[in-house]
Design a protein around this motif. Structure first.
Motif, short mmCIF file in Angstrom:
data_model
loop_
_atom_site.label_atom_id
_atom_site.label_comp_id
_atom_site.label_asym_id
_atom_site.label_seq_id
_atom_site.Cartn_x
_atom_site.Cartn_y
_atom_site.Cartn_z
N THR A 462 3.72 -2.43 3.15
CA THR A 462 4.99 -2.01 2.40
C THR A 462 4.42 -1.00 1.37
N ILE A 463 3.54 -1.60 0.44
CA ILE A 463 3.14 -0.77 -0.74
C ILE A 463 2.47 0.57 -0.24
N ARG A 464 2.04 0.59 0.79
CA ARG A 464 1.52 2.06 1.29
C ARG A 464 2.41 2.95 1.80
N VAL A 465 3.79 2.42 2.18
CA VAL A 465 4.66 3.31 2.72
C VAL A 465 5.71 3.69 1.68
N ILE A 466 5.78 3.10 0.52
CA ILE A 466 6.70 3.12 -0.41
C ILE A 466 6.82 4.52 -1.04
N PRO A 467 5.74 5.33 -1.42
CA PRO A 467 5.69 6.69 -1.65
C PRO A 467 6.57 7.54 -0.60
N PHE A 468 6.61 7.27 0.56
CA PHE A 468 6.99 7.97 1.48
C PHE A 468 8.70 7.88 1.40
N PHE A 469 9.24 7.25 0.45
CA PHE A 469 10.86 7.07 0.33
C PHE A 469 10.80 7.94 -0.89
N PRO A 689 0.66 9.51 -4.33
CA PRO A 689 1.86 9.55 -5.49
C PRO A 689 1.17 9.82 -6.88
N CYS A 690 2.04 9.82 -8.02
CA CYS A 690 1.48 10.39 -9.27
C CYS A 690 0.69 9.01 -9.68
N PHE A 691 0.02 9.40 -11.01
CA PHE A 691 -0.80 8.64 -11.47
C PHE A 691 -0.48 7.06 -11.88
N ALA A 692 0.84 7.15 -12.40
CA ALA A 692 1.42 5.55 -12.67
C ALA A 692 1.59 4.97 -11.28
N ALA A 693 2.20 5.55 -10.31
CA ALA A 693 2.26 4.79 -9.21
C ALA A 693 1.00 4.44 -8.54
N VAL A 694 -0.07 5.11 -8.37
CA VAL A 694 -1.30 4.78 -8.25
C VAL A 694 -1.95 3.47 -8.93
N ALA A 695 -1.73 3.68 -10.40
CA ALA A 695 -2.23 2.50 -11.08
C ALA A 695 -1.41 1.14 -10.74
N THR A 696 -0.23 1.40 -10.35
CA THR A 696 0.49 0.17 -10.00
C THR A 696 0.15 -0.43 -8.75
N ALA A 697 0.04 0.43 -8.02
CA ALA A 697 -0.66 -0.01 -6.59
C ALA A 697 -1.93 -0.66 -6.67
N LYS A 698 -2.76 -0.14 -7.75
CA LYS A 698 -3.96 -0.82 -7.83
C LYS A 698 -3.95 -2.14 -8.39
N ALA A 699 -3.12 -2.45 -9.25
CA ALA A 699 -2.93 -3.54 -9.76
C ALA A 699 -2.15 -4.61 -8.88
#
Ligand code: GDP
Ligand code: MG
Length: 761
Positions: A462-469, A689-699
């Motif tokens: 799910t985390i991986r497809v969230i940016p597609f929305f 996706p943007c920096f913020a989204a990548v950082a959140t995904a990392k966490a």
């Protein structure tokens, strides 16, 4: 002076009972309130300041019970047990008393002061029903306060009584005294007491329920329960102690608490008939009609936000603009004969204001004979990029207003329910829909919300497809490029259809990716999805405004910080050569700029996608825009806005239409094809996706999965965009793509068969 002691209270209750509303009212925060279960995953803290002493309040996620079946239940249970709040405010939805008290009976078993807040009293009063809350207070043995979190009624009284309760310790009590298992419970309680465990009654009952956490933490005591099981069998439930206890709780509630509700004539009548809400649900959640209705609603919303030809009146030959030709009204209300939708109108209004600001600053600076480089910097570098981004704010706000209305009325919960049937086939539960739909707003909270998903594999997928929305920041890319195509020579007359189409593309790519992952790297059972549909109600004005205000603040803050910085950087890189020589718009010498040099270097990478080497000398602008989008997606249009000025050798009125003209100029200057431009949108939408989204995904992701996730985003965006471009440009390539897809599917099926065989051996 008297010292101010800080107390800690926790809000606990069923999903959708109004916890967050109460939390917001008490602490003055603006946490997201949603009319569906599962909006609050994490606990949230705030301070109540109105009383004599300050109170720290934690909003726990909504739960139906304290058994550890979902992450929410574990978070709430552990918080009360380990953090030992001074008082638990148990919020009970008065319109659903019996079900809500099931949780109450479990909270009462803990050694913690409890106050019951009987919420939604305004709804109850309207229906004419009554609850004897004095008697309820006597029978529960803890204070009961009638409140309305939404209307902010009786909240002071609630806090006064909670503070009072927090001054005295309380011993846990249970409603299971009539149960056949009470002796076993009492024996276990003594055993826990002997081990010096806190909350012995609570742990004893959970142990008897064979609760996963208790049996793991106290293996030595499990024997007691098992021995008892050998001699005790109930007629209905056999030795399923958990079921016996649940049944005994409900029996007690039915016998002692349910009679305290006095139903009015109206409710009794209503119970017999299908309620209005049931009737609406029959249509909206219909097996066949549900999804078409959802898509139709989305279409109507997009039409109201993006269309320049409301109700297609212009296309039908009604020409409104003639009477207003040449007046200020023309551009504002009408476009090419059609009426502007409310979204386009408000965007035009804002853009004419920002346009006026730029022109007057430009004029004033020219009159004062300021250096042309400085004028360029202020008007194109700073204002151009900034206003191109801000120009989208009205449409974004309208879109979110409509989304919030869908959510607040309770409709979104229905959509989750209809989609569960389909999602299941792809390997997700309906639960995954909630973070996905949040992804339309911003990937960051959406990614955090995936904590509600019980299985790790489902969660990663799910985390991986969230940016597609497609999130709010990607919207400008969709509308500006779609609008740019429409206003170029390509005769795309419905830009909002392109926008909607791209949204749908994102969803389809998400579904296909999930299907792929769940059959290859992210296998696993789909956990059951149990969700109660919340009652329909009219959207709350205050909640909507809080939500919009949050969005607005977030967007403006971003525009003035990270986006402003990036546009300034892009302006410098595109205005200076490696030798620090100023180029300036008039010379059209942007080809020698630092940015152009870097862009030309990476340009060939995008050739299969339609915006690479085939665009000749100017094509690098798209490559550069896509790269700047990795910082913040708003940068994509802002970059094109800044660059457009240099391409035609004069200032572009980028602000007039939120970047549409800038993109149109780029389309003409570079000769990008329609499929290429659409592939460009798709790439930006689907890639990292943007920096913020990548950082959140990392966490949020398990360690080591981030690099695969980044690779996944790059591959998906590259492949899908290449597909769009090649098929759009050379239709026969669709056969090649079909063959590739078929081969992949066959490959996966065979691989899975082989794997199953190996497992059996
Ligand atoms: P939570 O899931 O428990 O945090 O519930 P929320 O605070 O998100 O509220 C769920 C829904 O109930 C929202 O649509 C609220 O507007 C609504 N709501 C909450 N409290 C009241 C109340 O006292 N009266 C009415 N009429 N609605 C309420
Ligand atoms: Mg909540």
């Amino acid at each position: 002076m008297e010292e101010k002691v800080i107390k800690h209270f926790a809000l606990a209750g069923n999903p959708n009972c109004g916890k967050t509303t109460l939390f917001n009212s008490l602490t003055g925060s603006t946490a997201h309130v949603g009319n569906w279960p599962g909006v609050t995953v994490d606990k949230r803290e705030g301070i109540y300041k109105k009383g004599k002493e300050k109170v720290d309040i934690v909003d726990l996620p909504g739960i139906y019970s304290l058994s550890p079946y979902t992450p929410e239940e574990v978070v709430s249970r552990n918080f009360i047990l380990d953090d030992k709040p001074d008082c638990v405010i148990n919020i009970v939805d008065a319109t659903n008393l019996e079900r809500n008290l099931y949780l109450t009976t479990q909270i009462l078993e803990m050694d913690v002061p409890v106050v019951v807040a009987l919420n939604m009293m305004d709804v109850l009063e309207k229906s004419g029903d009554k609850i004897d809350s004095h008697e309820l207070e006597k029978r529960l043995g803890v204070p009961v306060v009638e409140i309305s979190a939404l209307k902010e009624k009786n909240l002071d009284e609630l806090m006064t009584r909670a503070i009072e309760a927090s001054c005295h310790s309380r011993k846990g009590v249970t409603v299971l005294n009539d149960s056949n298992l009470i002796h076993l419970i009492k024996d276990c309680e003594i055993a826990f007491r002997g081990k010096n465990v806190n909350n012995p009654l609570f742990h004893a009952i959970k142990l008897v329920e064979n609760d996963e956490i208790e049996t793991k933490n106290h293996p030595d005591l499990v024997k007691m329960v098992d021995e008892y099981k050998n001699q005790f069998k109930s007629d209905t439930f056999g030795d399923d102690f958990e079921a016996i206890i649940a049944d005994d709780r409900y029996k007690y509630i039915t016998k002692y608490f349910a009679p305290l509700i006095k139903r009015s004539e109206k409710t009794i009548e209503g119970k017999k008939k299908l309620t209005l809400s049931d009737k609406i649900d029959k249509v909206l959640t219909n097996k066949w009609a549900g999804i078409p209705i959802f898509i139709a609603i989305l279409f109507v919303i997009f039409h109201f936000v993006f269309s320049e030809d409301l109700f297609y009146l212009g296309a039908m030959g009604v020409n409104f603009s003639m009477n207003f030709e040449g007046t200020a009204f023309e551009g504002l209300f009408w476009t090419d004969g059609g009426i502007n939708s409310i979204g386009v109108f408000s965007a035009n209004l804002l853009n004419s204001i920002t346009g006026l600001i730029t022109t007057s600053i430009n004029g004033a600076m020219e009159a004062a004979k300021v250096e042309p480089a400085l004028i360029g910097f202020v008007c194109d570098g700073v204002l151009g990029g900034l206003f191109a981004v801000l120009g989208f704010l009205p449409q974004i706000l309208w879109l979110f207003l409509f989304f919030s209305i869908m959510e607040d009325t309770g409709y979104m919960a229905r959509v989750a329910f209809i989609l569960d049937r389909i999602f299941r086939k792809f390997g997700l539960s309906g639960r995954a829909f909630i973070p996905m739909i949040m992804g339309f707003g911003c990937s960051v909270p959406a990614t955090i919300n995936t904590r509600t998903l019980a299985s790790e594999e489902e969660r990663i997928a799910t985390i991986r497809v969230i940016p597609f929305f497609s999130c709010g920041a990607k919207l400008p890319i969709l509308t500006a490029v779609a609008g740019g195509l429409a206003s170029s020579a390509f005769h795309i007359s419905n830009p909002e259809l392109v926008t909607l189409g791209m949204y749908l593309l994102g969803m389809i790519v998400a579904i296909v990716s999930v299907l792929f992952m769940r059959n290859t790297t992210m296998r696993g059972e789909v956990p059951p999805f149990i969700m109660e549909l919340p009652a329909y109600h009219l959207p709350q004005f205050k909640a909507l405004m809080i939500h919009l205000w949050d969005k607005c603040k977030h967007f403006v803050k971003k525009a003035f910080t990270i986006i402003l910085l990036s546009t300034i950087l892009i302006w410098f890189l595109s205005n200076f050569t490696w030798q620090y020589q100023y180029i300036g718009a008039e010379d059209g010498g942007v080809k020698d700029s630092i940015l152009a040099n870097i862009g030309q270097l990476i340009q060939p990478l995008f050739t299969p996608l339609g915006f690479g080497s085939q665009l000749r000398s100017g094509g690098w602008v798209f490559a550069v825009a896509a790269i700047t989008g990795l910082i913040a997606k708003e940068n994509v249009v802002a970059t094109l806005g800044v660059l457009a000025a240099f391409f035609i050798g004069q200032s572009v009125d980028v602000e007039a239409d939120g970047g549409i003209e800038a993109v149109a100029i780029m389309i003409q200057q570079t000769g990008i094809s329609v499929p290429g431009a659409i592939a460009f949108i798709a790439f930006n939408m689907l890639t990292i996706p943007c920096f913020a989204a990548v950082a959140t995904a990392k966490a949020e992701l398990r360690k080591g999965t981030l690099k695969w996730t980044l690779l996944f985003w790059i591959i998906v965006s590259y492949v899908v965009s290449t597909m769009i471009y090649t098929i759009g440009e050379f239709w026969w390539t669709s056969f090649i793509w079909a063959a590739v897809i078929a081969l992949t599917v066959v490959g996966i099926i065979y691989y899975n068969k082989y794997r199953d065989l190996k497992k059996i051996k």
